[in-house]
Design a protein around this motif. Sequence first.
Motif, mmCIF file in Angstrom:
data_model
loop_
_atom_site.group_PDB
_atom_site.id
_atom_site.type_symbol
_atom_site.label_atom_id
_atom_site.label_comp_id
_atom_site.label_asym_id
_atom_site.label_seq_id
_atom_site.Cartn_x
_atom_site.Cartn_y
_atom_site.Cartn_z
ATOM 1 N N GLU A 64 42.851 -17.591 1.474
ATOM 2 C CA GLU A 64 42.661 -16.190 1.105
ATOM 3 C C GLU A 64 41.641 -16.009 -0.008
ATOM 4 O OE1 GLU A 64 46.232 -14.037 0.349
ATOM 5 O OE2 GLU A 64 47.254 -14.918 2.071
ATOM 6 N N GLU A 65 41.464 -17.011 -0.875
ATOM 7 C CA GLU A 65 40.527 -16.882 -1.992
ATOM 8 C C GLU A 65 39.076 -16.762 -1.521
ATOM 9 O OE1 GLU A 65 42.661 -19.663 -1.930
ATOM 10 O OE2 GLU A 65 44.207 -18.655 -3.092
ATOM 11 N N VAL A 66 38.761 -17.406 -0.411
ATOM 12 C CA VAL A 66 37.372 -17.388 0.075
ATOM 13 C C VAL A 66 37.257 -16.646 1.403
ATOM 14 C CG1 VAL A 66 36.659 -19.476 -1.129
ATOM 15 C CG2 VAL A 66 37.673 -19.666 1.138
ATOM 16 N N GLU A 67 38.232 -15.842 1.707
ATOM 17 C CA GLU A 67 38.199 -15.104 2.969
ATOM 18 C C GLU A 67 37.015 -14.147 2.981
ATOM 19 O OE1 GLU A 67 41.089 -12.144 5.459
ATOM 20 O OE2 GLU A 67 41.985 -13.618 4.131
ATOM 21 N N GLY A 68 36.287 -14.132 4.064
ATOM 22 C CA GLY A 68 35.113 -13.269 4.197
ATOM 23 C C GLY A 68 33.816 -13.934 3.779
#
Length: 106
Positions: A64-68
């Motif tokens: 989730e920290e590097v999502e996208g």
Amino acid sequence: MFWTMIQGVIGNELESTELREGSGIVTRARNAGTVISVVVIGVVALVGLLIFGEVYNAMPEMPEEVEGTAEDVVGGFADAIGLVPIILLVLLASVVIGVVQRMRGM
């Protein structure tokens, strides 16, 4: 002495014949070089897209920290690849202009 005589004869012949600008072998070689560079750029762009697609599909799920982040990279790559057709068109237009100029001089 023989060499001096040959230089004199050839020098006089070269001075008496004037080549039109843009009709020499160098101009044709430049045009051929441009066409070759267009083909090379196209092949490299195609292979780059194929490799990039394979790497993107092989990427694991992101935390989730590097999502996208991957989508941002793809967006930047798409912007860069969008310039390739413009570069190819400019190179081909220069070849067409050169050929037209050479035909005009005939």
